[in-house]
Design a protein around this motif. Structure first.
Motif, PDB file in Angstrom:
ATOM      1  N   UNK A 106       0.754  -1.206  -0.004  1.00  0.00           N
ATOM      2  CA  UNK A 106      -0.124   0.004   0.138  1.00  0.00           C
ATOM      3  C   UNK A 106       0.888   1.196  -0.107  1.00  0.00           C
ATOM      4  N   UNK A 107       1.951   1.172   0.723  1.00  0.00           N
ATOM      5  CA  UNK A 107       2.623   2.561   1.074  1.00  0.00           C
ATOM      6  C   UNK A 107       4.049   2.436   0.629  1.00  0.00           C
ATOM      7  N   UNK A 108       4.509   1.443  -0.303  1.00  0.00           N
ATOM      8  CA  UNK A 108       5.896   1.291  -1.051  1.00  0.00           C
ATOM      9  C   UNK A 108       6.812   1.610   0.025  1.00  0.00           C
ATOM     10  N   UNK A 109       6.724   1.012   1.293  1.00  0.00           N
ATOM     11  CA  UNK A 109       7.422   1.433   2.479  1.00  0.00           C
ATOM     12  C   UNK A 109       8.933   1.029   2.138  1.00  0.00           C
ATOM     13  N   UNK A 110       9.689   2.163   2.386  1.00  0.00           N
ATOM     14  CA  UNK A 110      11.297   2.134   2.139  1.00  0.00           C
ATOM     15  C   UNK A 110      11.929   2.221   3.460  1.00  0.00           C
ATOM     16  N   UNK A 111      11.278   2.186   4.660  1.00  0.00           N
ATOM     17  CA  UNK A 111      12.169   2.132   5.906  1.00  0.00           C
ATOM     18  C   UNK A 111      11.422   1.019   6.930  1.00  0.00           C
ATOM     19  N   UNK A 112      12.191   0.053   6.993  1.00  0.00           N
ATOM     20  CA  UNK A 112      11.096  -1.020   8.018  1.00  0.00           C
ATOM     21  C   UNK A 112      11.624  -0.664   9.506  1.00  0.00           C
ATOM     22  N   UNK A 113      10.695  -0.372  10.191  1.00  0.00           N
ATOM     23  CA  UNK A 113      11.064  -0.181  11.656  1.00  0.00           C
ATOM     24  C   UNK A 113      10.486  -1.337  12.361  1.00  0.00           C
ATOM     25  N   UNK A 114      11.301  -2.046  13.363  1.00  0.00           N
ATOM     26  CA  UNK A 114      11.064  -3.129  14.090  1.00  0.00           C
ATOM     27  C   UNK A 114      11.225  -3.011  15.640  1.00  0.00           C
ATOM     28  N   UNK A 115      10.525  -3.897  16.434  1.00  0.00           N
ATOM     29  CA  UNK A 115      10.552  -3.694  18.147  1.00  0.00           C
ATOM     30  C   UNK A 115      11.203  -4.782  18.687  1.00  0.00           C
ATOM     31  N   UNK A 116      12.578  -4.055  19.064  1.00  0.00           N
ATOM     32  CA  UNK A 116      13.470  -4.997  19.836  1.00  0.00           C
ATOM     33  C   UNK A 116      13.012  -5.447  21.150  1.00  0.00           C
ATOM     34  N   UNK A 135       6.688  -6.423  -3.706  1.00  0.00           N
ATOM     35  CA  UNK A 135       6.669  -5.553  -4.498  1.00  0.00           C
ATOM     36  C   UNK A 135       5.664  -4.459  -4.216  1.00  0.00           C
ATOM     37  N   UNK A 136       5.972  -3.279  -4.565  1.00  0.00           N
ATOM     38  CA  UNK A 136       4.471  -2.397  -4.440  1.00  0.00           C
ATOM     39  C   UNK A 136       3.182  -2.663  -5.261  1.00  0.00           C
ATOM     40  N   UNK A 137       1.893  -2.364  -4.520  1.00  0.00           N
ATOM     41  CA  UNK A 137       0.963  -3.018  -5.178  1.00  0.00           C
ATOM     42  C   UNK A 137       0.473  -4.573  -5.178  1.00  0.00           C
ATOM     43  N   UNK A 138       1.565  -5.262  -4.560  1.00  0.00           N
ATOM     44  CA  UNK A 138       1.250  -6.738  -4.619  1.00  0.00           C
ATOM     45  C   UNK A 138      -0.072  -6.982  -3.707  1.00  0.00           C
ATOM     46  N   UNK A 139      -0.483  -8.237  -4.086  1.00  0.00           N
ATOM     47  CA  UNK A 139      -1.658  -8.613  -3.203  1.00  0.00           C
ATOM     48  C   UNK A 139      -1.307  -8.989  -1.766  1.00  0.00           C
ATOM     49  N   UNK A 140      -2.075  -8.583  -1.076  1.00  0.00           N
ATOM     50  CA  UNK A 140      -1.671  -8.335   0.425  1.00  0.00           C
ATOM     51  C   UNK A 140      -2.884  -8.710   1.322  1.00  0.00           C
ATOM     52  N   UNK A 152      -8.139   1.747  -7.419  1.00  0.00           N
ATOM     53  CA  UNK A 152      -7.300   1.841  -6.020  1.00  0.00           C
ATOM     54  C   UNK A 152      -5.688   1.803  -6.481  1.00  0.00           C
ATOM     55  N   UNK A 153      -5.392   0.963  -7.648  1.00  0.00           N
ATOM     56  CA  UNK A 153      -4.184   1.001  -8.252  1.00  0.00           C
ATOM     57  C   UNK A 153      -3.591   2.342  -8.582  1.00  0.00           C
ATOM     58  N   UNK A 154      -4.545   3.247  -9.211  1.00  0.00           N
ATOM     59  CA  UNK A 154      -4.386   4.538  -9.658  1.00  0.00           C
ATOM     60  C   UNK A 154      -3.918   5.500  -8.307  1.00  0.00           C
ATOM     61  N   UNK A 155      -4.878   5.436  -7.502  1.00  0.00           N
ATOM     62  CA  UNK A 155      -4.716   5.964  -6.297  1.00  0.00           C
ATOM     63  C   UNK A 155      -3.422   5.724  -5.590  1.00  0.00           C
TER      64      UNK A 155
END
Length: 301
Positions: A106-116, A135-140, A152-155
């Motif tokens: 959905x967000x093309x997230x390019x920074x992953x934040x994780x909980x220690x 990949x961006x816009x993959x089924x999820x 939604x893809x265009x959005x």
């Protein structure tokens, strides 16, 4: 074939960092990334706001669209918030592989934040693998694992260019009286402090606009007069050595330092503030710059 496609979509480089609560998890994930032959730049361990901001800045300023970030703190939330301060950064805290799927799709997230504190190393590796291979816009999960429909893809496509614009017009049209003092005003370098520049707008009692470059350190010093300051941009830490107090300041925060109190300052990003002395401006150093930098490094380690 699917495995090869996933590998081909992986980022060329990961910028990674953590605070002390996320350090162990960050190190485990870096080992996993390197086992996949993915280039990693480890920024080490510091405060959650410093490392989040630095990873965000590096990803934002990278000319390579395949550079991503990995940040870890106790909850994974703080580092993500500070990374997201930079344009073009889409940081998301992911506690499950499903959340990583959603964040990438959905967000093309390019920074992953994780909980220690709440994520095991095994779960974190699974989250990381999902984030790398989606990949961006993959089924999820959010799309019930079906392809997104055309609307939604265009959005989603347009959101990537529209989101970084949010807030820009508001900043340009700001009517804040203090911010207007700095607009289109040249600041003069302060020779005695590397990275500092200042413009005095009123003499004795003195008012001034001050700017510091990211990473600058003010050695321990004191003034003849007390002073008030308000942060207009950026983040800084002030250690009042006379009273044994520490203040972490960001935009809108206020601090008064009494006359004669010895204090040391670190600037985590480019920072601007309005400052008012009760009398004239002066500055008396109580240590040299190298001593100050060593002290700051010990405090933030």
């Amino acid at each position: 074939m699917a495995a090869n496609a996933a590998a081909a979509s992986r980022p060329l480089k990961i910028i990674a960092g953590a605070d002390s609560f996320g350090e162990e998890l960050k190190d485990a994930l870096i080992s996993h990334l390197r086992s996949l032959n993915i280039e990693v730049e480890d920024l080490g361990t510091t405060s959650y706001y410093s490392v989040g901001a630095e990873v965000g800045r590096r990803v934002s300023s990278s000319s390579d669209s395949e550079t991503r970030g990995l940040v870890a703190c106790g909850t994974g939330v703080g580092v993500g918030i500070f990374a997201n301060k930079y344009p073009g950064v889409f940081a998301a805290t992911c506690l499950t592989p499903g959340e990583a799927l959603n964040a990438r799709s959905i967000n093309n997230c390019n920074v992953l934040a994780v909980s220690g504190m709440s994520t095991s190393k095994e779960s974190a590796v699974e989250i990381l693998n999902t984030w790398l291979n989606t990949p961006f816009k993959a089924p999820c999960p959010a799309s019930n694992f079906k392809p997104w429909d055309e609307n939604i893809s265009c959005f989603l496509d347009s959101s990537l260019t529209e989101m970084p614009k949010i807030g820009k017009d508001e900043v340009k049209d700001s009517s804040c009286s203090i911010c207007c003092l700095i607009k289109n005003r040249e600041l003069d370098p302060v020779d005695m402090i590397p990275g500092a520049s200042m413009k005095i707008v009123r003499e004795s009692p003195t008012s001034a606009i001050v700017r510091f470059k990211a990473g600058s350190v003010e050695p321990a010093h004191h003034h003849t007069f007390g002073h008030d300051l308000v942060v207009m941009k950026g983040t800084k830490t002030v250690w009042n050595l006379s009273k044994g107090e520490r203040f972490d300041l960001s935009v809108g925060d206020y601090l008064f330092t009494p006359a004669g109190d010895v204090h040391r300052v670190q600037y985590h990003e480019e920072t601007e503030f309005f400052i008012k002395w009760d009398g004239h401006w002066d500055m008396f150093f109580d240590e040299d710059l190298e001593t100050a930098k060593n002290a700051v490094n010990k405090e933030t380690a």
